[in-house]
Design a protein around this motif. Structure first.
Motif, PDB file in Angstrom:
ATOM      1  N   GLY A 133       0.860  -1.181   0.000  1.00 65.20           N
ATOM      2  CA  GLY A 133       0.000   0.000   0.000  1.00 65.20           C
ATOM      3  C   GLY A 133       0.893   1.226   0.000  1.00 65.20           C
ATOM      4  O   GLY A 133       2.099   1.133   0.278  1.00 65.20           O
ATOM      5  N   SER A 164      -4.966   0.602  -4.119  1.00 69.08           N
ATOM      6  CA  SER A 164      -6.022   0.449  -3.101  1.00 69.08           C
ATOM      7  C   SER A 164      -7.386   0.920  -3.576  1.00 69.08           C
ATOM      8  O   SER A 164      -8.394   0.322  -3.247  1.00 69.08           O
ATOM      9  N   PRO A 187      -3.050   9.022  -4.196  1.00 65.98           N
ATOM     10  CA  PRO A 187      -3.884   7.817  -4.297  1.00 65.98           C
ATOM     11  C   PRO A 187      -5.162   8.018  -5.104  1.00 65.98           C
ATOM     12  O   PRO A 187      -5.781   7.046  -5.535  1.00 65.98           O
ATOM     13  N   TYR A 188      -5.550   9.298  -5.300  1.00 64.03           N
ATOM     14  CA  TYR A 188      -6.808   9.546  -6.026  1.00 64.03           C
ATOM     15  C   TYR A 188      -6.563  10.009  -7.457  1.00 64.03           C
ATOM     16  O   TYR A 188      -7.466  10.504  -8.122  1.00 64.03           O
ATOM     17  N   GLN A 241       0.725   3.633   2.084  1.00 62.55           N
ATOM     18  CA  GLN A 241       1.032   4.022   3.470  1.00 62.55           C
ATOM     19  C   GLN A 241       2.411   3.491   3.887  1.00 62.55           C
ATOM     20  O   GLN A 241       3.195   4.194   4.523  1.00 62.55           O
ATOM     21  N   ARG A 258      -3.012  -4.843  -0.512  1.00 59.89           N
ATOM     22  CA  ARG A 258      -1.893  -4.010  -0.042  1.00 59.89           C
ATOM     23  C   ARG A 258      -0.789  -3.901  -1.102  1.00 59.89           C
ATOM     24  O   ARG A 258       0.355  -4.288  -0.860  1.00 59.89           O
ATOM     25  N   TYR A 284      -4.176  14.494   5.286  1.00 60.44           N
ATOM     26  CA  TYR A 284      -4.514  13.087   5.526  1.00 60.44           C
ATOM     27  C   TYR A 284      -3.959  12.657   6.892  1.00 60.44           C
ATOM     28  O   TYR A 284      -2.758  12.790   7.144  1.00 60.44           O
ATOM     29  N   VAL A 324      -1.025  16.079  -1.178  1.00 60.40           N
ATOM     30  CA  VAL A 324      -1.916  15.165  -1.919  1.00 60.40           C
ATOM     31  C   VAL A 324      -2.519  16.009  -3.035  1.00 60.40           C
ATOM     32  O   VAL A 324      -3.438  16.797  -2.795  1.00 60.40           O
ATOM     33  N   TYR A 381       5.254  17.773   1.546  1.00 56.97           N
ATOM     34  CA  TYR A 381       4.333  16.646   1.361  1.00 56.97           C
ATOM     35  C   TYR A 381       2.990  17.212   0.931  1.00 56.97           C
ATOM     36  O   TYR A 381       2.480  18.158   1.552  1.00 56.97           O
ATOM     37  N   LEU A 439       5.017   5.632   2.230  1.00 61.53           N
ATOM     38  CA  LEU A 439       5.120   6.968   2.845  1.00 61.53           C
ATOM     39  C   LEU A 439       5.871   6.883   4.163  1.00 61.53           C
ATOM     40  O   LEU A 439       6.779   7.669   4.446  1.00 61.53           O
TER      41      LEU A 439
HETATM   42  N1  PMP Z   1      -2.517   8.711   1.256  1.00 57.64           N
HETATM   43  C1  PMP Z   1      -3.764   9.196   1.275  1.00 57.64           C
HETATM   44  C2  PMP Z   1      -3.965  10.649   0.994  1.00 57.64           C
HETATM   45  C3  PMP Z   1      -4.847   8.369   1.534  1.00 57.64           C
HETATM   46  O1  PMP Z   1      -6.079   8.891   1.539  1.00 57.64           O
HETATM   47  C4  PMP Z   1      -4.618   6.992   1.785  1.00 57.64           C
HETATM   48  C5  PMP Z   1      -5.748   6.044   2.082  1.00 57.64           C
HETATM   49  N2  PMP Z   1      -6.747   6.475   2.875  1.00 57.64           N
HETATM   50  C6  PMP Z   1      -3.289   6.528   1.758  1.00 57.64           C
HETATM   51  C7  PMP Z   1      -2.268   7.418   1.485  1.00 57.64           C
HETATM   52  C8  PMP Z   1      -2.925   5.102   2.050  1.00 57.64           C
HETATM   53  O2  PMP Z   1      -3.526   4.205   1.174  1.00 57.64           O
HETATM   54  P1  PMP Z   1      -2.997   2.724   0.936  1.00 57.64           P
HETATM   55  O3  PMP Z   1      -1.943   2.429   1.967  1.00 57.64           O
HETATM   56  O4  PMP Z   1      -4.184   1.851   1.076  1.00 57.64           O
HETATM   57  O5  PMP Z   1      -2.423   2.723  -0.432  1.00 57.64           O
END
Ligand code: PMP
Length: 425
Positions: free
Chosen positions: A116, A262, A232-233, A118, A270, A142, A197, A195, A121
């Motif tokens: 994933g 994800s 992620p979006y 996360q 994951r 986030y 998003v 950092y 990161l």
């Molecule tokens: N970054 C952001 C901004 C998220 O919203 C999320 C999931 N909620 C993640 C990272 C982590 O997602 P994942 O580990 O499932 O790829």
């Protein structure tokens, strides 16, 4: 680029694990090699024998006994080679990073699989942050990032943002406490990275414009900081054409981008991936060698089989279907909010992702209302305060996710919320 200055002592000290190196050598060797070297268990003793997984818009994926042996066995820490090469092609096609053909020590683009985004990161932050380091970001942020960063003891420097992302003038203002040449002087503690998003920010649903990204990248060049692009979006953008990414403008090799499957293939498998300069991706892989060792081989092979079967077009067709679903969910959420919450609350239309960020009018802090009273009315949202470094500060906002509830449920949820707000203001 001098990457050494971005690394913590712990990250700089990481060395390849001797057994992992042997394991990877075995995986690249001809079948004639008799390896008594690695401690891989004998997969004949594993109870799972074959598997067939049916696929929407595709042929079933069949793992025979031989494939299952591989899927259930240890594999490379960076990720299985065929998935890495598919993803490399995808990144080149979508972002065309200028760094693709750079020499490896000059920040050539590299990729590794993470459990994933996360996981990627968290490892990235641990690679770079010493207590007291300055980190640039934009609130609300986030909360998973906040919780990964806070224990590392960095200084959070919030840069003002609006519906088009970080405001370059605000970033300039924040940076004006340093001179560009300070980046060469460790005593000046210039920010190590920014950092953000950039698409469908969690929680606001806002996205950066192309011009904002360009201006921010130029400031990163001037003050020599890295950009962590947590996206992620990206594949859930409601408007076309998609805005160019930071990775696509990365002439220096200063962007590390976190992607994830994800939101479009599965969150439970994951599987995510980091794309960035080779010297930094190498550090992350060395971390993986001694932490999770690698992301699940089975999950990587499943994703890989699907991507090869679909090809890039099939993948993009799937992305289109997923985006259409979230678009109709978003429209249902907005319709319900318009119907019940007009006059009581304010919100903007999300440009990507799965969240509506709502400000309740007439109160300074919605935390108790959302955390306790809403639950008693059988509706659950996240109070805005959790998306701020200072989570005790009052916030009139809440985040509503429109990913799972049906349009009817979204309507009822907004009705219950409207009643609650009327009772409490
Ligand atoms: N970054 C952001 C901004 C998220 O919203 C999320 C999931 N909620 C993640 C990272 C982590 O997602 P994942 O580990 O499932 O790829």
């Amino acid at each position: 680029m001098n990457y050494a200055r971005f690394l913590t002592a712990a990250s700089a000290a990481r060395k390849p694990s001797a057994l992992r190196v042997l394991n990877e050598l075995v995986s690249r060797s001809p079948k004639s090699l008799i390896s008594l070297a690695t401690g891989s268990p004998n997969p004949k003793m594993f109870p799972f024998k074959t598997s067939v997984i049916t696929v929407e818009n595709g042929k079933p994926i069949h793992f025979d006994e031989e494939s299952m042996h591989r899927a259930l066995q240890y594999s490379q820490s960076a990720g299985i080679p065929e998935l890495l090469s598919w993803l490399k092609e995808l990144q080149i096609k979508i972002h065309n990073p200028p760094t693709v053909n750079y020499p490896s020590n000059k920040g050539q683009m590299d990729i590794c699989i993470t459990s994933g985004s996360q996981d990627g990161l968290c490892k990235m932050f641990e690679m770079m942050i010493n207590p007291g380091d300055n980190v640039l970001y934009n609130e609300p942020i986030y909360s998973g990032t906040l919780h990964a960063l806070q224990p590392l003891g960095c200084n959070f420097i919030n840069v003002a943002s609006d519906n088009d992302g970080i405001i370059p003038e605000s970033l300039k203002e924040v940076l004006s406490r340093w001179k560009p040449e300070d980046a060469r002087n460790p005593a000046k503690n210039t920010p190590k990275f920014l950092y953000t998003v950039p698409n469908g920010n969690n929680p606001t649903g806002d996205s950066f414009t192309s011009n904002r990204k360009k201006e921010i990248y130029e400031l990163a060049q001037k003050y020599d900081f890295l950009i962590v692009e947590d996206d992620p979006y990206y594949f859930l953008q409601f408007n076309k054409p998609w805005v160019p990414t930071f990775l696509s403008m990365d002439v220096d090799g200063r962007v590390i981008r976190a992607d994830t499957f994800s939101k479009i293939l599965s969150s439970g498998l994951r599987i995510g991936f980091l794309t960035g300069p080779k010297p930094l991706i190498e550090r992350i892989v060395l971390h993986t060698q001694v932490s999770s060792v690698h992301s699940s081989t089975f999950a990587q092979m499943l994703v890989s089989e699907l991507l090869y079967q679909w090809g890039e077009k099939g993948f993009m067709d799937h992305v289109e279907r997923v985006t259409e679903f979230y678009r109709s969910q978003k429209d249902a959420m907005l319709a319900a909010a318009d119907k019940w919450l007009s006059g009581l609350a304010e919100w903007n239309e999300p440009t990507a992702g799965m969240f509506l960020w709502v400000k309740i009018k007439g109160i300074s802090d919605a935390t108790k209302l959302i955390e306790e009273k809403a639950y008693k009315k059988d509706v659950l949202m996240v109070p805005g305060s959790v998306f701020y470094n200072d989570c005790k500060a009052p916030s009139p906002y809440f985040r509503a996710s429109f990913s799972l509830a049906s349009p009817e449920q979204l309507d009822v949820a907004c009705q219950r919320l409207a009643e609650l707000i009327k009772e409490n203001i």
